[in-house]
Design a protein around this motif. Structure first.
Motif, PDB file in Angstrom:
ATOM      1  N   ASN A 158      12.814   5.896   0.113  1.00  0.00           N
ATOM      2  CA  ASN A 158      14.080   6.130  -0.549  1.00  0.00           C
ATOM      3  C   ASN A 158      13.903   7.542  -1.435  1.00  0.00           C
ATOM      4  O   ASN A 158      15.154   8.077  -1.431  1.00  0.00           O
ATOM      5  CB  ASN A 158      14.300   4.752  -1.565  1.00  0.00           C
ATOM      6  N   ARG A 159      12.813   7.924  -1.754  1.00  0.00           N
ATOM      7  CA  ARG A 159      12.716   9.247  -2.606  1.00  0.00           C
ATOM      8  C   ARG A 159      12.588  10.228  -1.657  1.00  0.00           C
ATOM      9  O   ARG A 159      12.764  11.696  -1.630  1.00  0.00           O
ATOM     10  CB  ARG A 159      11.433   9.057  -3.362  1.00  0.00           C
ATOM     11  N   GLY A 160      12.392  10.152  -0.360  1.00  0.00           N
ATOM     12  CA  GLY A 160      12.189  11.450   0.682  1.00  0.00           C
ATOM     13  C   GLY A 160      10.791  12.065   0.638  1.00  0.00           C
ATOM     14  O   GLY A 160      10.780  12.936   0.886  1.00  0.00           O
ATOM     15  N   VAL A 161       9.974  11.146   0.002  1.00  0.00           N
ATOM     16  CA  VAL A 161       8.535  11.841  -0.355  1.00  0.00           C
ATOM     17  C   VAL A 161       7.499  11.034   0.539  1.00  0.00           C
ATOM     18  O   VAL A 161       6.916   9.938  -0.229  1.00  0.00           O
ATOM     19  CB  VAL A 161       8.169  12.069  -1.671  1.00  0.00           C
ATOM     20  N   PRO A 162       6.954  11.165   1.807  1.00  0.00           N
ATOM     21  CA  PRO A 162       5.989  10.291   2.385  1.00  0.00           C
ATOM     22  C   PRO A 162       4.728  10.265   1.488  1.00  0.00           C
ATOM     23  O   PRO A 162       4.491  11.140   0.551  1.00  0.00           O
ATOM     24  CB  PRO A 162       5.752  10.958   3.866  1.00  0.00           C
ATOM     25  N   LEU A 163       4.069   9.179   1.430  1.00  0.00           N
ATOM     26  CA  LEU A 163       3.074   8.892   0.722  1.00  0.00           C
ATOM     27  C   LEU A 163       1.843   9.840   0.943  1.00  0.00           C
ATOM     28  O   LEU A 163       1.041  10.355   0.030  1.00  0.00           O
ATOM     29  CB  LEU A 163       2.455   7.406   1.160  1.00  0.00           C
ATOM     30  N   ALA A 164       1.718  10.358   2.221  1.00  0.00           N
ATOM     31  CA  ALA A 164       0.845  11.626   2.581  1.00  0.00           C
ATOM     32  C   ALA A 164       1.015  12.666   1.739  1.00  0.00           C
ATOM     33  O   ALA A 164       0.209  13.686   1.471  1.00  0.00           O
ATOM     34  CB  ALA A 164       0.860  11.881   4.007  1.00  0.00           C
ATOM     35  N   LEU A 165       2.377  12.998   1.118  1.00  0.00           N
ATOM     36  CA  LEU A 165       2.766  14.045   0.058  1.00  0.00           C
ATOM     37  C   LEU A 165       2.737  13.622  -1.326  1.00  0.00           C
ATOM     38  O   LEU A 165       2.989  14.650  -2.211  1.00  0.00           O
ATOM     39  CB  LEU A 165       3.935  14.611   0.915  1.00  0.00           C
ATOM     40  N   ALA A 166       2.516  12.444  -1.830  1.00  0.00           N
ATOM     41  CA  ALA A 166       2.934  12.010  -3.104  1.00  0.00           C
ATOM     42  C   ALA A 166       1.953  12.227  -3.848  1.00  0.00           C
ATOM     43  O   ALA A 166       1.921  11.512  -5.026  1.00  0.00           O
ATOM     44  CB  ALA A 166       3.437  10.583  -2.975  1.00  0.00           C
ATOM     45  N   GLY A 167       0.631  12.462  -3.585  1.00  0.00           N
ATOM     46  CA  GLY A 167      -0.415  12.442  -4.195  1.00  0.00           C
ATOM     47  C   GLY A 167      -1.593  11.664  -3.877  1.00  0.00           C
ATOM     48  O   GLY A 167      -1.383  10.868  -2.884  1.00  0.00           O
ATOM     49  N   PRO A 168      -2.618  11.766  -4.498  1.00  0.00           N
ATOM     50  CA  PRO A 168      -3.840  10.969  -4.317  1.00  0.00           C
ATOM     51  C   PRO A 168      -3.495   9.300  -4.360  1.00  0.00           C
ATOM     52  O   PRO A 168      -2.682   9.047  -5.324  1.00  0.00           O
ATOM     53  CB  PRO A 168      -4.744  11.169  -5.450  1.00  0.00           C
ATOM     54  N   SER A 169      -3.770   8.669  -3.122  1.00  0.00           N
ATOM     55  CA  SER A 169      -3.413   7.090  -3.010  1.00  0.00           C
ATOM     56  C   SER A 169      -4.501   6.720  -2.103  1.00  0.00           C
ATOM     57  O   SER A 169      -5.192   7.511  -1.300  1.00  0.00           O
ATOM     58  CB  SER A 169      -1.939   7.057  -2.782  1.00  0.00           C
ATOM     59  N   ASP A 170      -4.759   5.420  -1.906  1.00  0.00           N
ATOM     60  CA  ASP A 170      -5.388   4.729  -1.036  1.00  0.00           C
ATOM     61  C   ASP A 170      -4.776   4.981   0.329  1.00  0.00           C
ATOM     62  O   ASP A 170      -5.749   5.232   1.217  1.00  0.00           O
ATOM     63  CB  ASP A 170      -5.674   3.154  -1.223  1.00  0.00           C
ATOM     64  N   TYR A 171      -3.722   4.876   0.580  1.00  0.00           N
ATOM     65  CA  TYR A 171      -3.026   5.194   1.739  1.00  0.00           C
ATOM     66  C   TYR A 171      -3.186   6.533   2.232  1.00  0.00           C
ATOM     67  O   TYR A 171      -3.701   6.843   3.332  1.00  0.00           O
ATOM     68  CB  TYR A 171      -1.544   4.853   1.844  1.00  0.00           C
ATOM     69  N   ALA A 172      -3.117   7.553   1.482  1.00  0.00           N
ATOM     70  CA  ALA A 172      -3.205   9.006   1.905  1.00  0.00           C
ATOM     71  C   ALA A 172      -4.824   9.425   2.189  1.00  0.00           C
ATOM     72  O   ALA A 172      -4.909  10.087   3.084  1.00  0.00           O
ATOM     73  CB  ALA A 172      -2.818   9.838   0.819  1.00  0.00           C
ATOM     74  N   ASP A 173      -5.603   8.798   1.236  1.00  0.00           N
ATOM     75  CA  ASP A 173      -7.008   9.080   1.463  1.00  0.00           C
ATOM     76  C   ASP A 173      -7.689   8.468   2.751  1.00  0.00           C
ATOM     77  O   ASP A 173      -8.165   9.083   3.589  1.00  0.00           O
ATOM     78  CB  ASP A 173      -7.958   8.502   0.270  1.00  0.00           C
ATOM     79  N   GLU A 174      -7.090   7.297   2.984  1.00  0.00           N
ATOM     80  CA  GLU A 174      -7.695   6.526   4.213  1.00  0.00           C
ATOM     81  C   GLU A 174      -7.246   7.325   5.464  1.00  0.00           C
ATOM     82  O   GLU A 174      -7.721   7.547   6.472  1.00  0.00           O
ATOM     83  CB  GLU A 174      -7.191   5.132   4.153  1.00  0.00           C
ATOM     84  N   LEU A 175      -5.797   7.859   5.379  1.00  0.00           N
ATOM     85  CA  LEU A 175      -5.256   8.260   6.587  1.00  0.00           C
ATOM     86  C   LEU A 175      -5.906   9.656   6.886  1.00  0.00           C
ATOM     87  O   LEU A 175      -6.291  10.037   7.960  1.00  0.00           O
ATOM     88  CB  LEU A 175      -3.659   8.518   6.239  1.00  0.00           C
TER      89      LEU A 175
END
Length: 306
Positions: A254-271
């Motif tokens: 909805n914000r047009g910002v994928p989790l990979a670009l939204a800053g540190p997160s479990d999802y981004a780190d694992e990917l």
């Protein structure tokens, strides 16, 4: 040699020496040609859903942001329309059929000017179908194959979200033997069953290739079956858990910002750890990209190596 020749054979050379020189230069040309071809990353979806769309967009953004000087393109084969533009906040105008019509003159200058590009990551997006188009998305398989080969020569990484074509053997067979495949699923039994069937189909269609990496999307540690149970049930050689609640994924779209670009997160780190383990991230990247020893650890963790 003084004129700049790389090698020479004199008149008295034996047939064996002549053959050795020719083979050496042919091998060098073949290696150079292979090096000039971009890496393909294909994302497969066992059932209709958002997993492959979310995964394809996030993989593309993670790779593009880590390789700012390289070209990374996402080919979105979703139907009835591509949602990659919404997920990235882009207006998608140029699509696959347009590229096929201009296939004889495609180059980076044309594509860089025509394709939508994510300003945050640098990811280029080429959709099969756009919102509002009821028809015009159909493309011949030979045209798609030719387009893919051209894009491989122009871009460093080509990410393909196969979407509804994930069970099409012609589409599965398009990427070369060194392509990396991701198979997305979630923790529902229906998704796991469909993923197992698709995994067997891919193995049958690409018997000489490396197994797809099973990506368990929206993974919740408190739910059953757990990660190891899913991996065993699928018979997967490699798997990665991507921990994110459905609400987080929906908000990112909805914000047009994928989790990979939204800053540190479990999802981004694992990917990023998974992509580093597959040698898809360049060396020396901070923010989750691994050093060589870290890559070995990550492979062992996810089962990519024994």
């Amino acid at each position: 040699m003084g004129a700049g020749a790389q090698d020479f054979v004199d008149r008295d050379a034996s047939d064996r020496e002549l053959k050795a020189v020719m083979l050496r230069h042919l091998a060098a040309r073949t290696s150079a040609a292979k090096a000039d071809r971009g890496q393909i990353v294909a994302v497969l979806s066992p059932t209709p859903g958002d997993e492959s769309r979310d995964l394809g967009v996030n993989i593309g953004c993670a790779l593009a942001s880590a390789r700012p000087n390289d070209g990374v393109i996402l080919i979105d084969l979703s139907l009835p329309a591509s949602d990659a533009g919404i997920a990235l906040g882009l207006d998608l105008q140029y699509c696959v059929s347009d590229a096929v019509k201009e296939i004889s003159r495609l180059d980076r200058a044309l594509l860089d000017g025509a394709l939508a590009r994510c300003p945050r990551s640098g990811l280029y997006v080429l959709p099969l179908a756009r919102h509002g188009d009821d028809e015009g998305w159909a493309v011949d398989m030979q045209d798609l194959r030719a387009l893919l080969e051209i894009l491989q020569s122009l871009y460093e990484v080509v990410v393909i979200d196969c979407g509804p074509f994930s069970r099409n053997e012609d589409v599965i067979g398009l990427p070369g033997a060194n392509a990396v495949f991701f198979l997305s699923c979630n923790q529902r039994f229906t998704s796991i069953k469909a993923a197992g069937e698709l995994l067997r189909s891919v193995r049958a269609a690409r018997s000489s290739s490396i197994d797809p990496v099973v990506a368990i999307h929206e993974f919740a540690p408190t739910l059953t079956p757990g990660f190891d149970e899913i991996r065993v049930a699928l018979g997967a050689g490699a798997a990665v858990r991507l921990s994110a609640r459905w609400a987080e994924l929906a908000d990112s779209v909805n914000r047009g910002v994928p989790l990979a670009l939204a800053g540190p997160s479990d999802y981004a780190d694992e990917l990023k750890r998974c992509l580093a383990a597959l040698d898809l991230l360049p060396d020396g990247q901070p923010a989750g990209a691994a050093e060589p020893q870290m890559r070995v650890w990550a492979r062992k963790l996810m089962g990519i190596l024994p």
